[in-house]
Write a protein that holds these residues in place. Structure first.
Motif, PDB file in Angstrom:
ATOM      1  N   HIS A 132     -14.583  -6.968   4.164  1.00  0.00           N
ATOM      2  CA  HIS A 132     -14.398  -5.987   3.098  1.00  0.00           C
ATOM      3  C   HIS A 132     -13.219  -6.382   2.206  1.00  0.00           C
ATOM      4  N   GLN A 133     -12.133  -6.895   2.789  1.00  0.00           N
ATOM      5  CA  GLN A 133     -10.970  -7.300   2.013  1.00  0.00           C
ATOM      6  C   GLN A 133     -11.310  -8.472   1.096  1.00  0.00           C
ATOM      7  N   ARG A 162     -14.244  -9.190  -0.040  1.00  0.00           N
ATOM      8  CA  ARG A 162     -15.116  -8.691  -1.111  1.00  0.00           C
ATOM      9  C   ARG A 162     -14.301  -7.959  -2.169  1.00  0.00           C
ATOM     10  N   TYR A 163     -13.297  -7.193  -1.734  1.00  0.00           N
ATOM     11  CA  TYR A 163     -12.461  -6.472  -2.689  1.00  0.00           C
ATOM     12  C   TYR A 163     -11.737  -7.454  -3.605  1.00  0.00           C
ATOM     13  N   GLU A 164     -11.217  -8.537  -3.053  1.00  0.00           N
ATOM     14  CA  GLU A 164     -10.508  -9.519  -3.863  1.00  0.00           C
ATOM     15  C   GLU A 164     -11.441 -10.130  -4.900  1.00  0.00           C
ATOM     16  N   ILE A 167     -11.733  -0.075  -9.845  1.00  0.00           N
ATOM     17  CA  ILE A 167     -10.766  -1.008  -9.268  1.00  0.00           C
ATOM     18  C   ILE A 167      -9.761  -1.464 -10.323  1.00  0.00           C
ATOM     19  N   ASP A 223      -6.112  -0.281  -9.148  1.00  0.00           N
ATOM     20  CA  ASP A 223      -5.408  -1.283  -8.345  1.00  0.00           C
ATOM     21  C   ASP A 223      -3.902  -1.328  -8.623  1.00  0.00           C
ATOM     22  N   VAL A 266     -15.176  -0.458   0.766  1.00  0.00           N
ATOM     23  CA  VAL A 266     -14.644  -1.675   0.150  1.00  0.00           C
ATOM     24  C   VAL A 266     -13.220  -1.491  -0.361  1.00  0.00           C
ATOM     25  N   LEU A 267     -12.778  -0.246  -0.565  1.00  0.00           N
ATOM     26  CA  LEU A 267     -11.423  -0.013  -1.054  1.00  0.00           C
ATOM     27  C   LEU A 267     -10.417  -0.224   0.074  1.00  0.00           C
TER      28      LEU A 267
END
Length: 244
Positions: A63-64, A66-68, A123, A127, A160-161
């Motif tokens: 998930h991290q 994918r977030y990046e 995002i 962010d 995903v957050l």
């Protein structure tokens, strides 16, 4: 879960009188699946707990990553079609100096928008903000079923957050709640985000927000204030500054 007889009457229709039966049936099915999953987890043998922790750790890393990737896309892609709607924006700060994020449900065309780009815009906006404390004010005023995203998409966004989004969120205000929002709030904070349950506050009118956010720091569309005056009248609440 809050509710009364008038709330229950809203179970079959939203504030515009549109049917919610189809959406409610999907919500009930999701609730049952989550209940079944909790029962399975509680019955899991202790010998399998280690494997479970490892699997969840790997999933978290995925998930991290994918977030990046989404963050990189959000910084370069054209998101004007989402930002131009004006449903999500920062509006000043609260009484403690924390940024206030406003989300207007009525202006979110959940059935006629690229939800991937909606996530990217979310995002891109949040962010840099979620590195510190922040609050969200969600206005459910005059929304309809066309404004409700799917439960699957809500689950995907939350998963995903990163942790900083949940940790630094200090308050989530829901203004003009209905039966639907109360059901969704209960489901969300019970099965997905119990850690933020105490941070969610349902408010019957805009003036209740002034205890936490001064009026000059809250920029909201005219339709919200007009509806609020028509429903609650003028000067119906005397705000007392809070530190929550």
């Amino acid at each position: 879960m809050e509710g009364n007889s008038s709330d229950l009457e809203y179970g079959a229709r939203d504030m515009n009188g549109l049917s919610l039966n189809s959406y409610s049936s999907g919500l009930q099915a999701q609730l049952q699946r989550d209940l079944d999953r909790q029962h399975l987890l509680s019955d899991r043998p202790r010998a399998g707990l280690y494997e479970s922790v490892v699997a969840e750790g790997i999933e978290g890393m995925e998930h991290q990553e994918r977030y990046e990737r989404l963050l990189q896309r959000a910084q370069v892609e054209d998101l004007n079609e989402v930002s131009g709607i004006g449903c999500l924006y920062q509006s000043g700060v609260d009484r403690l100096g924390r940024p206030v994020i406003v989300f207007c449900g009525k202006w979110f065309p959940a059935q006629n928008i690229d939800l991937e780009k909606a996530l990217l815009y979310l995002i891109k906006l949040l962010d840099p903000i979620v590195k510190g404390d922040y609050v969200i004010a969600y206005f459910h005023t005059l929304t309809s079923t066309n404004n409700y995203p799917s439960l699957h998409w809500l689950r995907e966004v939350y998963s995903v957050l990163p942790y900083k989004y949940k940790k630094n969120l200090k308050a989530f205000y829901i203004v003009h709640p209905t039966f639907w929002t109360k059901m969704m709030t209960w489901w969300f904070t019970t099965f997905m985000a119990p850690a933020i349950k105490a941070k969610v506050h349902s408010l019957p009118g805009v003036e209740h927000l002034y205890s936490a956010i001064t009026k000059d720091q809250l920029e909201i569309p005219a339709y919200i204030t007009e509806y609020d005056m028509a429903t609650n009248g003028l000067h119906y609440f005397n705000p007392v500054p809070t530190a929550s």
